[in-house]
Design a protein around this motif. Structure first.
Motif, PDB file in Angstrom:
ATOM      1  N   THR A  14     -16.361 -45.021  25.198  1.00  0.00           N
ATOM      2  CA  THR A  14     -16.202 -45.022  23.748  1.00  0.00           C
ATOM      3  C   THR A  14     -17.434 -45.701  23.159  1.00  0.00           C
ATOM      4  O   THR A  14     -17.884 -46.707  23.715  1.00  0.00           O
ATOM      5  N   PRO A  15     -17.995 -45.174  22.050  1.00  0.00           N
ATOM      6  CA  PRO A  15     -19.171 -45.839  21.484  1.00  0.00           C
ATOM      7  C   PRO A  15     -18.878 -47.310  21.172  1.00  0.00           C
ATOM      8  O   PRO A  15     -17.798 -47.626  20.683  1.00  0.00           O
ATOM      9  N   GLY A  16     -19.833 -48.168  21.505  1.00  0.00           N
ATOM     10  CA  GLY A  16     -19.669 -49.589  21.212  1.00  0.00           C
ATOM     11  C   GLY A  16     -19.130 -50.405  22.374  1.00  0.00           C
ATOM     12  O   GLY A  16     -18.898 -51.605  22.238  1.00  0.00           O
ATOM     13  N   GLU A  17     -18.973 -49.773  23.521  1.00  0.00           N
ATOM     14  CA  GLU A  17     -18.382 -50.491  24.651  1.00  0.00           C
ATOM     15  C   GLU A  17     -19.293 -51.607  25.187  1.00  0.00           C
ATOM     16  O   GLU A  17     -18.838 -52.470  25.942  1.00  0.00           O
TER      17      GLU A  17
ATOM     18  N   VAL B 162     -16.474 -57.241  24.511  1.00  0.00           N
ATOM     19  CA  VAL B 162     -15.758 -56.152  25.176  1.00  0.00           C
ATOM     20  C   VAL B 162     -15.809 -56.400  26.680  1.00  0.00           C
ATOM     21  O   VAL B 162     -16.886 -56.521  27.261  1.00  0.00           O
ATOM     22  N   TYR B 163     -14.649 -56.512  27.283  1.00  0.00           N
ATOM     23  CA  TYR B 163     -14.551 -56.817  28.709  1.00  0.00           C
ATOM     24  C   TYR B 163     -13.860 -55.676  29.448  1.00  0.00           C
ATOM     25  O   TYR B 163     -12.947 -55.049  28.904  1.00  0.00           O
ATOM     26  N   SER B 164     -14.235 -55.470  30.695  1.00  0.00           N
ATOM     27  CA  SER B 164     -13.359 -54.709  31.585  1.00  0.00           C
ATOM     28  C   SER B 164     -12.225 -55.667  31.963  1.00  0.00           C
ATOM     29  O   SER B 164     -12.408 -56.888  31.952  1.00  0.00           O
ATOM     30  N   SER B 165     -11.067 -55.109  32.296  1.00  0.00           N
ATOM     31  CA  SER B 165      -9.967 -55.983  32.715  1.00  0.00           C
ATOM     32  C   SER B 165     -10.387 -56.768  33.958  1.00  0.00           C
ATOM     33  O   SER B 165     -10.010 -57.928  34.117  1.00  0.00           O
TER      34      SER B 165
ATOM     35  N   LEU C  73       1.194 -44.810  21.048  1.00  0.00           N
ATOM     36  CA  LEU C  73       0.591 -43.573  20.534  1.00  0.00           C
ATOM     37  C   LEU C  73      -0.694 -43.874  19.749  1.00  0.00           C
ATOM     38  O   LEU C  73      -0.924 -43.320  18.684  1.00  0.00           O
ATOM     39  N   THR C  74      -1.496 -44.763  20.309  1.00  0.00           N
ATOM     40  CA  THR C  74      -2.723 -45.186  19.632  1.00  0.00           C
ATOM     41  C   THR C  74      -3.864 -45.289  20.644  1.00  0.00           C
ATOM     42  O   THR C  74      -3.665 -45.839  21.727  1.00  0.00           O
ATOM     43  N   ALA C  75      -5.012 -44.779  20.283  1.00  0.00           N
ATOM     44  CA  ALA C  75      -6.177 -44.883  21.161  1.00  0.00           C
ATOM     45  C   ALA C  75      -7.397 -45.306  20.357  1.00  0.00           C
ATOM     46  O   ALA C  75      -7.539 -44.916  19.197  1.00  0.00           O
ATOM     47  N   PRO C  76      -8.294 -46.100  20.958  1.00  0.00           N
ATOM     48  CA  PRO C  76      -9.526 -46.457  20.265  1.00  0.00           C
ATOM     49  C   PRO C  76     -10.508 -45.291  20.333  1.00  0.00           C
ATOM     50  O   PRO C  76     -10.570 -44.596  21.353  1.00  0.00           O
ATOM     51  N   VAL C  77     -11.229 -45.061  19.249  1.00  0.00           N
ATOM     52  CA  VAL C  77     -12.244 -44.004  19.284  1.00  0.00           C
ATOM     53  C   VAL C  77     -13.650 -44.569  19.117  1.00  0.00           C
ATOM     54  O   VAL C  77     -14.624 -43.958  19.551  1.00  0.00           O
ATOM     55  N   GLU C  78     -13.753 -45.747  18.499  1.00  0.00           N
ATOM     56  CA  GLU C  78     -15.080 -46.339  18.333  1.00  0.00           C
ATOM     57  C   GLU C  78     -14.953 -47.840  18.134  1.00  0.00           C
ATOM     58  O   GLU C  78     -14.042 -48.316  17.458  1.00  0.00           O
TER      59      GLU C  78
ATOM     60  N   LYS D  63     -12.014 -48.754  15.623  1.00  0.00           N
ATOM     61  CA  LYS D  63     -11.509 -47.565  14.934  1.00  0.00           C
ATOM     62  C   LYS D  63     -10.526 -46.881  15.883  1.00  0.00           C
ATOM     63  O   LYS D  63     -10.870 -46.580  17.029  1.00  0.00           O
ATOM     64  N   CYS D  64      -9.308 -46.664  15.398  1.00  0.00           N
ATOM     65  CA  CYS D  64      -8.259 -46.104  16.253  1.00  0.00           C
ATOM     66  C   CYS D  64      -7.796 -44.765  15.695  1.00  0.00           C
ATOM     67  O   CYS D  64      -8.033 -44.436  14.533  1.00  0.00           O
ATOM     68  N   ILE D  65      -7.127 -44.035  16.550  1.00  0.00           N
ATOM     69  CA  ILE D  65      -6.524 -42.775  16.100  1.00  0.00           C
ATOM     70  C   ILE D  65      -5.096 -42.712  16.647  1.00  0.00           C
ATOM     71  O   ILE D  65      -4.824 -43.216  17.734  1.00  0.00           O
ATOM     72  N   ARG D  66      -4.202 -42.129  15.872  1.00  0.00           N
ATOM     73  CA  ARG D  66      -2.821 -41.964  16.328  1.00  0.00           C
ATOM     74  C   ARG D  66      -2.710 -40.704  17.182  1.00  0.00           C
ATOM     75  O   ARG D  66      -3.419 -39.721  16.964  1.00  0.00           O
ATOM     76  N   MET D  67      -1.795 -40.751  18.143  1.00  0.00           N
ATOM     77  CA  MET D  67      -1.601 -39.636  19.057  1.00  0.00           C
ATOM     78  C   MET D  67      -0.174 -39.106  18.891  1.00  0.00           C
ATOM     79  O   MET D  67       0.719 -39.799  18.386  1.00  0.00           O
TER      80      MET D  67
END
Lengths: 292, 469
Positions: free
Chosen positions: B250-253, B258-261, B344-349, B362-366
């Motif tokens: 995702t852009p901005g990673e 921002v961490y990996s788990s 039902l939510t995913a990050p897009v940016e 920035k998130c989007i609903r699924m």
């Protein structure tokens, strides 16, 4: 003498220690497996004690016969200050490695090594290997001031030519390593490859200086690293537009393809924490940082 | 115990075991599930019918002799109960805590529908802890030295299982760990509030007393290759786990915060960053933490983050609660601790400030569409539903795959398209002679118990290859 590289006792003991300046120390550490497997460009991860953080340091030298490795540490924060306060006979709690991808050693023709500060020490085994492989080796050593120019004599032995620059002119020429590079290019020196280790900003400008000449240039990147085994991704750097892990894919990458500006931002992530830790340490220890 | 209920009395209320109060535990890293006392244990043990056909035992991946150990425990012989478990399972204090019993033994319990299953996991944990704390566990006797040498790569559950089994059979075992602490995912991944570190340390110490050699700070594939190890060892077992984080792409990673788990959990659990500045490794989460993912690692990340004291922790998952791969118990624990779930939510940016630090997501609903390859309904982005949430840090917990270093540096070792080593399921044999593998490096991300099961199977095959028996 044959050392058991799988030994679990007596590891990580400091068997030699030299202070190269007020803030720079050379440690010779018993670590037979690392000594047996090390190659130029490999690094290790040190931990001073339980609870200590993992500090990556490029190997300066190694001796499979003695089972020892040599590292040089500049005290810049709490952990490195603590390590340099170790005495002969003390032990690190951990030395992991060798890690990373070693530098490919071959005969390029003329190799220019550019080291800054403690990076000079990390450049040493690489320059030595290139010399041994038949290259003409030119070394440019840069530091803020005379005291921080380390290993000049050793570099002299394995280089065909050594140039020293300091910010304040207290040793060599007053100026930057890039000034020395420009001088070499202006004198018509044919340089076939450049390897640079030092502060990020310096490496960035080494790359910028060589770019117009098209000289292949490799920089040893030093992002924030945690495990050093490719597990966390914290050390990711952008090279050629792609994310790479400095710990396993590097640390040496094509300087002309490296996104140094992103690296600079990412290495600033814990600056406040570093200050906090250092302040806390300085209160309880005789700390020499800031006195030079 | 006085007034001990008569066994069997299945109608007694199932005891799930007490938990630390959510308001309290979200501020500490102490164990959440408090476990049984002796009275709880005996009362719960009394519920077991001791079924002749042993459905629970058959459902267990390592076939722990469940009715028998529960009966011994009921008879107040915890030492014998522990010994009974040890016949098939080496690390009950670990399994009793992290094994998803609700999908194995407890799902098969005949009491499940009418009264609730016997709390087998809690009983296993109690038996192991009690036996350990009261010195009832002695390292098993080892057969005379065979002269054969085995190297285990990694010190996680699968390697520990191989080491224990082969050492008992008299082989010399050396375990190589890349990090400075043993236990693999039990050390760097699973938080101490689910698995206290002294439990892991005790198991490693027991193996050490049996004569297993543990070598830390050696990264196989980098520090020493499998081929080099083959010169000094008869058999190599690769149990290097699934330690490679999956990025979201995702852009901005690459923003700071921002961490990996893997990084986040390693900082907090292995390096004990939660004690900074007493310990030296820092963390940065700021006031608003976002975690992305729906598995156990996402729950662990969110719950670790909550314990560091931010204003809020929000978990984004692109499907609904029903599809979450995390254990139901962990999801409940997380909700109780005040973690906000955005289904039902995913990050897009990811957006940052001028210093390159994360500012908002920035998130989007699924919506759920047709089932995909995994059999779960596929999330479909809803156009025009984009919205922002403020975030100072974000943890990406959307899956792990095997670290590729060993595979890349070992010529002739076959891997599948996901980078997992190909190994025979029953024996762990790989494409290379004398090289075996198991656990997550083969499975790509499974459970502690399956990793242990692979280790046990491989140990049997290795012993046979070495001795013909």
């Amino acid at each position: 003498m044959n050392h058991d590289i799988y030994a679990t006792e007596g590891l990580y003991k400091i068997v030699g220690k030299t202070e190269l300046s007020a803030v720079v120390s050379r440690h010779v550490i018993y670590a037979p497996l690392i000594a047996a497997k090390a190659r130029p460009g490999h690094f290790v991860i040190l931990r001073a004690r339980e609870g200590g953080e993992r500090i990556p340091v490029t190997l300066v030298d190694w001796d499979p016969e003695k089972g020892t490795v040599t590292i040089i540490i500049q005290a810049i924060g709490k952990s490195t200050s603590e390590m340099n306060a170790f005495k002969l006979g003390d032990s690190f709690s951990d030395v992991a490695g060798p890690l990373g991808t070693p530098v490919e050693i071959k005969n390029y023709g003329t190799v220019l090594g550019v080291g800054g500060g403690v990076g000079i020490a990390e450049l040493f085994p690489i320059a030595r290997a290139f010399k041994k492989a038949g290259n003409r080796v030119i070394s440019v050593l840069g530091a803020r001031t005379k005291d921080l120019v380390i290993l000049e004599a050793e570099m002299g032995v394995i280089s065909d030519k050594v140039m020293v620059t300091t910010d304040d002119g207290s040793a060599g020429k007053k100026g930057l390593v890039t000034d020395a590079m420009k001088e070499l290019y202006a004198a018509g020196e044919k340089i076939d490859a450049i390897f640079t280790i030092g502060p990020i900003m310096m490496m960035k400008f080494v790359g910028e200086t060589s770019r117009p000449h098209g000289t292949p240039t490799y920089a040893s990147l030093n992002p924030i690293m945690l495990d050093g085994t490719g597990m966390c991704g914290g050390c990711r750097v952008e090279v050629g537009g792609k994310p790479r892990f400095a710990c396993v894919d590097g640390p040496m990458f094509d300087a002309h393809q490296t996104n140094f500006d992103q690296l600079i931002k990412r290495t600033a992530a814990y600056r406040e924490h570093e200050g906090q830790a250092m302040e806390r340490y300085a209160k309880t220890h005789d700390c020499r940082i800031g006195l030079h | 115990m006085q007034n001990k209920p008569k066994k069997p009395t299945p109608s007694l209320k199932q005891n799930h075991g007490a938990h630390q109060d959510p308001a309290e535990r979200r501020k500490n890293f102490k164990e959440v599930a408090l476990g049984f006392g002796m009275e709880d244990a005996l009362t719960e043990a009394a519920r077991c019918l001791g079924c002749k056909n042993k459905p629970c035992e058959l459902a267990c991946p390592v076939n722990v002799k469940i009715p028998e150990f529960i009966d011994l425990l009921y008879k107040e012989d915890a030492g014998a109960a522990a010994t009974k478990i040890f016949e098939t399972s080496l690390f009950p204090a670990i399994c009793g805590r992290v094994c998803p019993q609700e999908t194995y033994c407890e799902a098969a319990c005949v009491l499940k529908d009418k009264f609730g299953p016997v709390s087998i996991g809690r009983l296993e944990r109690f038996t192991a802890d009690y036996a350990r704390d009261n010195g009832l566990i002695k390292p098993p006797d080892c057969a005379p030295d065979t002269g054969y040498k085995v190297a285990c790569i990694g010190s996680g559950p699968t390697s520990l299982a191989v080491a224990a089994e082969l050492r008992k059979l008299g082989h010399a075992v050396t375990v190589f760990e890349a990090l400075h602490q043993f236990g693999g995912v039990l050390s760097y991944g699973i938080p101490p509030f689910r698995l206290p570190r002294e439990v892991v340390r005790f198991e490693v110490e027991t193996l050490r007393r049996m004569g297993v050699r543990f070598l830390k700070n050696v990264m196989a594939g980098k520090s020493i290759t499998v081929q080099e190890l083959k010169k000094d060892f008869d058999i190599i077992y690769i149990g290097s786990g699934a330690g490679l984080p999956s990025p979201m792409n995702t852009p901005g990673e690459d923003l700071v915060g921002v961490y990996s788990s893997n990084e986040f959990l390693t900082r907090v659990n292995l390096m004990e960053a939660f004690k900074f500045p007493v310990t030296d490794t820092p963390y940065y989460i700021g006031g608003k933490v976002v975690v992305v993912g729906g598995g156990n690692t996402a729950m662990d990340s969110a719950r670790c983050a909550m314990r560091l004291g931010p204003d809020s922790v929000t978990l984004l998952y692109r499907r609904t609660r029903a599809e979450m791969p995390a254990r139901a118990e962990e999801v409940e624990n997380a909700m109780e601790e005040g973690i906000k779930f955005e289904f039902l939510t995913a990050p897009v940016e990811l957006e940052g400030d001028e210093k390159g630090r994360l500012k908002r997501v920035k998130c989007i609903r699924m919506a759920l569409g047709e089932p995909d390859a995994s059999g779960r309904r596929k999330p479909v982005p809803q156009e025009g539903s984009e919205f922002y949430i403020e975030a100072s840090s974000l943890v990406v917990a959307i899956g792990q795959s095997p670290n590729p270093v060993i595979q890349q540096t070992t010529a002739g070792l076959s891997v599948n398209k996901w980078g997992c080593i190909i190994a025979d399921e029953a024996t762990g044999k790989t494409s290379l002679d004398g090289v075996y593998a198991g656990g997550d490096v083969v499975r790509g991300g499974a459970t502690v118990l399956l990793a242990m099961k692979d280790g046990k199977n491989a140990a049997r095959a290795i012993h046979k290859a070495l001795t013909g028996k």
